[in-house]
Write a protein that holds these residues in place. Sequence first.
Motif, PDB file in Angstrom:
ATOM      1  N   ARG A  71      50.378   9.988 -57.365  1.00 22.22           N
ATOM      2  CA  ARG A  71      49.895   8.608 -57.547  1.00 22.22           C
ATOM      3  C   ARG A  71      49.406   8.367 -58.966  1.00 22.22           C
ATOM      4  O   ARG A  71      49.668   7.309 -59.560  1.00 22.22           O
ATOM      5  CB  ARG A  71      48.785   8.306 -56.543  1.00 22.22           C
ATOM      6  CG  ARG A  71      48.321   6.857 -56.585  1.00 22.22           C
ATOM      7  CD  ARG A  71      47.390   6.538 -55.426  1.00 22.22           C
ATOM      8  NE  ARG A  71      46.989   5.141 -55.511  1.00 22.22           N
ATOM      9  CZ  ARG A  71      45.949   4.715 -56.218  1.00 22.22           C
ATOM     10  NH1 ARG A  71      45.212   5.586 -56.894  1.00 22.22           N
ATOM     11  NH2 ARG A  71      45.646   3.433 -56.260  1.00 22.22           N
ATOM     12  N   ASP A  72      48.695   9.345 -59.534  1.00 21.67           N
ATOM     13  CA  ASP A  72      48.184   9.192 -60.895  1.00 21.67           C
ATOM     14  C   ASP A  72      49.319   9.006 -61.894  1.00 21.67           C
ATOM     15  O   ASP A  72      49.191   8.254 -62.866  1.00 21.67           O
ATOM     16  CB  ASP A  72      47.343  10.404 -61.292  1.00 21.67           C
ATOM     17  CG  ASP A  72      45.979  10.415 -60.601  1.00 21.67           C
ATOM     18  OD1 ASP A  72      45.618   9.378 -60.011  1.00 21.67           O
ATOM     19  OD2 ASP A  72      45.308  11.458 -60.653  1.00 21.67           O
TER      20      ASP A  72
ATOM     21  N   THR B  82      50.798   9.186 -52.111  1.00 23.60           N
ATOM     22  CA  THR B  82      49.365   9.037 -52.339  1.00 23.60           C
ATOM     23  C   THR B  82      48.702  10.378 -52.642  1.00 23.60           C
ATOM     24  O   THR B  82      47.469  10.444 -52.746  1.00 23.60           O
ATOM     25  CB  THR B  82      48.664   8.391 -51.126  1.00 23.60           C
ATOM     26  OG1 THR B  82      49.028   9.083 -49.924  1.00 23.60           O
ATOM     27  CG2 THR B  82      49.030   6.924 -51.005  1.00 23.60           C
TER      28      THR B  82
ATOM     29  N   GLY C 211      46.942   2.370 -51.750  1.00 22.83           N
ATOM     30  CA  GLY C 211      46.492   3.616 -51.155  1.00 22.83           C
ATOM     31  C   GLY C 211      47.134   3.962 -49.820  1.00 22.83           C
ATOM     32  O   GLY C 211      47.913   3.202 -49.260  1.00 22.83           O
TER      33      GLY C 211
ATOM     34  N   VAL D 165      41.516   7.033 -52.793  1.00 18.52           N
ATOM     35  CA  VAL D 165      42.007   8.396 -52.653  1.00 18.52           C
ATOM     36  C   VAL D 165      42.333   8.674 -51.194  1.00 18.52           C
ATOM     37  O   VAL D 165      41.560   8.347 -50.307  1.00 18.52           O
ATOM     38  CB  VAL D 165      40.961   9.417 -53.141  1.00 18.52           C
ATOM     39  CG1 VAL D 165      41.506  10.831 -53.041  1.00 18.52           C
ATOM     40  CG2 VAL D 165      40.553   9.093 -54.572  1.00 18.52           C
ATOM     41  N   ALA D 166      43.510   9.303 -50.981  1.00 18.94           N
ATOM     42  CA  ALA D 166      43.943   9.705 -49.637  1.00 18.94           C
ATOM     43  C   ALA D 166      43.789   8.557 -48.647  1.00 18.94           C
ATOM     44  O   ALA D 166      44.422   7.535 -48.778  1.00 18.94           O
ATOM     45  CB  ALA D 166      43.160  10.937 -49.182  1.00 18.94           C
TER      46      ALA D 166
ATOM     47  N   GLN E   2      47.228  12.857 -55.059  1.00 21.40           N
ATOM     48  CA  GLN E   2      46.566  12.434 -56.289  1.00 21.40           C
ATOM     49  C   GLN E   2      47.437  12.601 -57.535  1.00 21.40           C
ATOM     50  O   GLN E   2      47.520  11.701 -58.379  1.00 21.40           O
ATOM     51  CB  GLN E   2      45.260  13.214 -56.462  1.00 21.40           C
ATOM     52  CG  GLN E   2      44.257  12.532 -57.373  1.00 21.40           C
ATOM     53  CD  GLN E   2      43.807  11.186 -56.823  1.00 21.40           C
ATOM     54  OE1 GLN E   2      43.478  11.064 -55.642  1.00 21.40           O
ATOM     55  NE2 GLN E   2      43.793  10.164 -57.661  1.00 21.40           N
ATOM     56  N   SER E   3      48.105  13.747 -57.644  1.00 15.83           N
ATOM     57  CA  SER E   3      48.922  13.995 -58.838  1.00 15.83           C
ATOM     58  C   SER E   3      50.108  13.040 -58.927  1.00 15.83           C
ATOM     59  O   SER E   3      50.458  12.560 -60.014  1.00 15.83           O
ATOM     60  CB  SER E   3      49.425  15.441 -58.842  1.00 15.83           C
ATOM     61  OG  SER E   3      50.191  15.713 -57.673  1.00 15.83           O
TER      62      SER E   3
END
Length: 211
Positions: free
Chosen positions: A180-181, A175, A37, A104-105, A177-178
């Motif tokens: 990292r996912d 990091t 993260g 997250v973040a 979200q899109s």
Amino acid sequence: MSHYMYEFLGLMAVFSIMIVSPGADFAIVVRQSIVHGRRSAIMTSFGIGASLLFHISYTILGLGLLVSKSLFLFGMLKWAGAAYLFYLGVKALRAPGMEAPAIVAGEKDKNISDWRCFLMGFVTNALNPKPVLFFLSLFSALVSHETPALVQVTYGLFMAIALIAWFVAVSTFFTMQSVRDRFVSWGRWFNRVTGLVFIGLGIKLATQQAS
């Protein structure tokens, strides 16, 4: 004062090209971003920046010249750095597939401490002899021998700040979200690829010559 400004701008121009070139530092920040993260990656970035100040400090003191001219000292540093990269590579290859933990973040990964992340960044950069040669040649070419040590340290401080800012930006991007996912979805393949990257960088470092 204008003379110092020209020196500083020259240093930053060359250094800016150097910091965006992918290497072990970039690889470790990207992996920290995906696996642990944003907070962990940023702490790793600060470790890299602190190591940069370490390199610059002994370059100014003249110890960098000693390391670059001593095959024994250069070899010790080189093989220690290569061994550490091999260690990171093997560890990544043996890691299980990721299950997209809820990091997250800026959330903190409880599985790894801030100090450990900082130390990982510091050691990755400190055990690389490439900065020894880089800063020695850079300061020799662009900084006058008459420039006071305090001014040179100030140059180094701004260079460290620039390096940290760059890797904080890298940490922030990887990091998202899109982004990292997408990497997390690769699961074990991400670990395998990053493991091979670290091992490849270790081999490259092991074959580096002091000249």
